[in-house]
Scaffold this motif. Structure first.
Motif, PDB file in Angstrom:
ATOM      1  N   VAL A   1      12.271  -5.392  57.467  1.00 35.79           N
ATOM      2  CA  VAL A   1      11.432  -5.241  58.477  1.00 35.79           C
ATOM      3  C   VAL A   1      11.829  -4.744  59.734  1.00 35.79           C
ATOM      4  O   VAL A   1      11.067  -4.122  60.510  1.00 35.79           O
ATOM      5  N   GLU A   2      13.216  -4.538  59.977  1.00 36.59           N
ATOM      6  CA  GLU A   2      13.626  -4.202  61.097  1.00 36.59           C
ATOM      7  C   GLU A   2      13.162  -2.787  61.259  1.00 36.59           C
ATOM      8  O   GLU A   2      12.999  -2.323  62.418  1.00 36.59           O
ATOM      9  N   HIS A   3      12.768  -2.065  60.271  1.00 37.42           N
ATOM     10  CA  HIS A   3      12.493  -0.593  60.578  1.00 37.42           C
ATOM     11  C   HIS A   3      11.205  -0.493  61.405  1.00 37.42           C
ATOM     12  O   HIS A   3      10.810   0.396  62.056  1.00 37.42           O
ATOM     13  N   SER A   4      10.096  -1.398  61.010  1.00 36.40           N
ATOM     14  CA  SER A   4       8.857  -1.481  61.453  1.00 36.40           C
ATOM     15  C   SER A   4       9.105  -2.151  62.900  1.00 36.40           C
ATOM     16  O   SER A   4       8.402  -1.502  63.899  1.00 36.40           O
ATOM     17  N   LYS A   5       9.946  -3.169  62.991  1.00 35.01           N
ATOM     18  CA  LYS A   5      10.176  -3.540  64.328  1.00 35.01           C
ATOM     19  C   LYS A   5      10.664  -2.436  65.340  1.00 35.01           C
ATOM     20  O   LYS A   5      10.372  -2.416  66.680  1.00 35.01           O
TER      21      LYS A   5
ATOM     22  N   GLY B   1       4.291   5.688  51.414  1.00 37.49           N
ATOM     23  CA  GLY B   1       3.145   6.051  52.335  1.00 37.49           C
ATOM     24  C   GLY B   1       3.344   5.532  53.855  1.00 37.49           C
ATOM     25  O   GLY B   1       2.828   6.406  54.563  1.00 37.49           O
ATOM     26  N   GLY B   2       3.860   4.578  53.928  1.00 36.42           N
ATOM     27  CA  GLY B   2       4.270   4.094  55.682  1.00 36.42           C
ATOM     28  C   GLY B   2       4.914   4.955  56.080  1.00 36.42           C
ATOM     29  O   GLY B   2       4.973   5.293  57.275  1.00 36.42           O
ATOM     30  N   MET B   3       6.086   5.213  55.435  1.00 39.20           N
ATOM     31  CA  MET B   3       7.238   6.127  56.035  1.00 39.20           C
ATOM     32  C   MET B   3       6.561   7.809  56.099  1.00 39.20           C
ATOM     33  O   MET B   3       6.520   8.214  57.096  1.00 39.20           O
ATOM     34  N   GLY B   4       5.597   8.178  55.276  1.00 38.52           N
ATOM     35  CA  GLY B   4       4.681   9.227  55.320  1.00 38.52           C
ATOM     36  C   GLY B   4       3.949   9.318  56.308  1.00 38.52           C
ATOM     37  O   GLY B   4       3.559  10.026  57.156  1.00 38.52           O
ATOM     38  N   THR B   5       3.329   7.934  56.786  1.00 35.62           N
ATOM     39  CA  THR B   5       2.371   7.821  57.952  1.00 35.62           C
ATOM     40  C   THR B   5       3.067   8.107  59.319  1.00 35.62           C
ATOM     41  O   THR B   5       2.715   8.944  60.058  1.00 35.62           O
ATOM     42  N   PHE B   6       4.224   7.706  59.371  1.00 32.02           N
ATOM     43  CA  PHE B   6       5.095   7.939  60.558  1.00 32.02           C
ATOM     44  C   PHE B   6       5.387   9.221  60.765  1.00 32.02           C
ATOM     45  O   PHE B   6       5.522  10.011  61.816  1.00 32.02           O
ATOM     46  N   GLU B   7       5.826  10.032  59.779  1.00 33.99           N
ATOM     47  CA  GLU B   7       6.243  11.390  59.713  1.00 33.99           C
ATOM     48  C   GLU B   7       5.340  12.118  59.993  1.00 33.99           C
ATOM     49  O   GLU B   7       5.041  12.966  60.693  1.00 33.99           O
TER      50      GLU B   7
ATOM     51  N   PRO C   1       0.486   2.174  59.314  1.00 35.37           N
ATOM     52  CA  PRO C   1       1.512   1.835  58.414  1.00 35.37           C
ATOM     53  C   PRO C   1       1.858   0.536  58.071  1.00 35.37           C
ATOM     54  O   PRO C   1       2.124  -0.459  58.529  1.00 35.37           O
ATOM     55  N   ILE C   2       2.192   0.666  56.618  1.00 34.98           N
ATOM     56  CA  ILE C   2       2.456  -0.803  55.995  1.00 34.98           C
ATOM     57  C   ILE C   2       3.748  -0.988  55.341  1.00 34.98           C
ATOM     58  O   ILE C   2       4.155   0.126  54.615  1.00 34.98           O
ATOM     59  N   CYS C   3       4.723  -1.634  55.510  1.00 31.65           N
ATOM     60  CA  CYS C   3       5.980  -1.898  55.094  1.00 31.65           C
ATOM     61  C   CYS C   3       6.796  -0.282  55.107  1.00 31.65           C
ATOM     62  O   CYS C   3       7.484  -0.076  53.988  1.00 31.65           O
ATOM     63  N   GLY C   4       6.955   0.390  56.147  1.00 34.94           N
ATOM     64  CA  GLY C   4       7.394   1.618  56.174  1.00 34.94           C
ATOM     65  C   GLY C   4       8.305   1.561  57.323  1.00 34.94           C
ATOM     66  O   GLY C   4       9.174   0.827  57.575  1.00 34.94           O
ATOM     67  N   GLY C   5       8.524   2.945  57.906  1.00 31.03           N
ATOM     68  CA  GLY C   5       9.585   3.020  58.780  1.00 31.03           C
ATOM     69  C   GLY C   5       9.565   4.404  59.313  1.00 31.03           C
ATOM     70  O   GLY C   5       8.956   5.468  58.599  1.00 31.03           O
ATOM     71  N   GLY C   6      10.236   4.772  60.237  1.00 28.03           N
ATOM     72  CA  GLY C   6      10.309   6.062  60.802  1.00 28.03           C
ATOM     73  C   GLY C   6      11.393   6.189  61.794  1.00 28.03           C
ATOM     74  O   GLY C   6      12.029   5.420  61.830  1.00 28.03           O
TER      75      GLY C   6
ATOM     76  N   SER D   1       8.735  13.852  44.109  1.00 30.18           N
ATOM     77  CA  SER D   1       8.739  14.306  45.412  1.00 30.18           C
ATOM     78  C   SER D   1       8.439  12.988  46.093  1.00 30.18           C
ATOM     79  O   SER D   1       8.457  12.036  45.523  1.00 30.18           O
ATOM     80  N   TYR D   2       8.503  13.126  47.451  1.00 34.40           N
ATOM     81  CA  TYR D   2       8.455  12.054  48.348  1.00 34.40           C
ATOM     82  C   TYR D   2       7.494  12.284  49.436  1.00 34.40           C
ATOM     83  O   TYR D   2       7.488  13.423  49.906  1.00 34.40           O
ATOM     84  N   TRP D   3       6.753  11.356  50.282  1.00 39.86           N
ATOM     85  CA  TRP D   3       5.905  11.760  51.318  1.00 39.86           C
ATOM     86  C   TRP D   3       6.945  12.071  52.631  1.00 39.86           C
ATOM     87  O   TRP D   3       6.481  13.133  53.218  1.00 39.86           O
ATOM     88  N   SER D   4       7.898  11.522  52.764  1.00 34.51           N
ATOM     89  CA  SER D   4       8.802  11.389  53.864  1.00 34.51           C
ATOM     90  C   SER D   4      10.119  12.326  53.492  1.00 34.51           C
ATOM     91  O   SER D   4      10.447  12.388  52.517  1.00 34.51           O
ATOM     92  N   ASN D   5      10.668  13.080  54.527  1.00 37.77           N
ATOM     93  CA  ASN D   5      12.111  13.718  54.451  1.00 37.77           C
ATOM     94  C   ASN D   5      13.118  12.596  54.607  1.00 37.77           C
ATOM     95  O   ASN D   5      14.032  13.015  55.072  1.00 37.77           O
ATOM     96  N   VAL D   6      12.983  11.472  54.684  1.00 35.87           N
ATOM     97  CA  VAL D   6      13.676  10.525  54.813  1.00 35.87           C
ATOM     98  C   VAL D   6      14.861  10.661  53.722  1.00 35.87           C
ATOM     99  O   VAL D   6      14.790  10.850  52.712  1.00 35.87           O
ATOM    100  N   ASP D   7      16.223  10.450  54.352  1.00 36.03           N
ATOM    101  CA  ASP D   7      17.489  10.548  53.802  1.00 36.03           C
ATOM    102  C   ASP D   7      17.896   9.181  53.196  1.00 36.03           C
ATOM    103  O   ASP D   7      17.992   8.212  54.271  1.00 36.03           O
ATOM    104  N   ILE D   8      17.858   8.881  51.679  1.00 38.56           N
ATOM    105  CA  ILE D   8      18.027   7.608  51.439  1.00 38.56           C
ATOM    106  C   ILE D   8      19.309   7.462  50.616  1.00 38.56           C
ATOM    107  O   ILE D   8      19.488   8.196  49.736  1.00 38.56           O
TER     108      ILE D   8
END
Length: 265
Positions: free
Chosen positions: A216-220, A164-170, A184-189, A106-113
């Protein structure tokens, strides 16, 4: 003779590394082993209680989400990053600290990779949609902890690294009124979701400048959208650092004082 000496040195180094790892694991035994269960939903987690814990009192709660490499069911791997910092500063910042473990499948986030024609991974973050099984269990665990009677609901905090950073944003977009602060560390949302919690939660976002796994663009992009939506957001980008920005974030001298200084707005 020289070859024999090198072998002895190598064995000694391995022995010392093993002793150090065992000592660190012994320290982390302060995090009790628990299992969240609700019907078919299960989620192993480790929980650190404040020294002298009194269930009639209320304490801050910190939820920390690990990265993809720590998934599994051994209820140990998730403590490798960050757990020691909270333990070391337990006297100064007494809190309930929880490290859940996401299942391997599984994955914390439902991001489509997906991968583009060059093989580079593209992260398509969702602004809605059904939660993953891991996120569903995490939501249940969070609800259970908040209902325990010993959690200060005005001082609930969230953070995580990579997946987990992605899960944080979600989790922030799914529960925008629950948390006082997040890291959130090195994640994205999904930048479009920032407005849901921008004025409710303060964030300190971390990322490595040359991250080759999660750009890094995802955090920016998240920091920009949050700021535009009225958030008191901090962004720290580490020059020359790749994906392991958690090594630097968890050593930030002011990290814990920043987290625990917040109360829910």
């Amino acid at each position: 003779m020289l070859k024999h000496t090198y072998r002895l040195l190598a064995l000694l180094l391995l022995l010392l590394a093993s002793i150090d790892a065992q000592a660190q694991q012994g320290e982390l035994d302060a995090y009790e082993r628990k299992m969240y269960t609700n019907g078919n939903d299960t989620l192993p987690y480790r929980i650190l209680y404040p020294k002298g814990f009194n269930p009639s009192k209320k304490y801050p709660l910190v939820l920390v989400l690990h990265g993809a490499g720590e998934r599994g069911n051994n209820n140990e791997a998730q403590l490798v990053y960050g757990a020691k910092r909270f333990l070391e500063e337990q006297e100064q910042f007494p809190a309930i600290v929880v490290f859940p473990q996401c299942p391997k499948d599984s994955y914390w986030s439902n991001v489509d990779i997906v991968k583009d024609e060059t093989g580079e991974r593209i992260f398509n973050f969702q602004d809605s949609g059904k939660p993953t099984e891991a996120m569903q269990s995490l939501l249940g665990l969070l609800k259970q902890l908040r209902k325990s009677g010993y959690v200060d609901k005005d001082r609930v905090y969230l953070g995580g690294l990579s997946m987990g950073g992605m899960g944080t944003f979600e989790l922030l977009r799914r529960k925008p009124s629950t948390f006082a602060a997040a890291f959130p560390i090195c994640g994205g949302g999904a930048p479009e979701s920032a407005k849901k919690y921008a004025k409710k939660v303060d964030l300190w976002i971390f990322h490595g400048e040359v991250d080759s796994v999660v750009p890094v663009e995802h955090s920016k992009a998240m920091a920009k959208s949050l700021e535009e939506a009225g958030s008191d957001v901090k962004l720290t980008v580490y020059p020359g650092v790749n994906h392991n920005s958690w090594d630097y974030a968890f050593k930030e001298p002011e990290l814990l004082s920043w987290i625990f200084s917040h109360k829910k707005k």
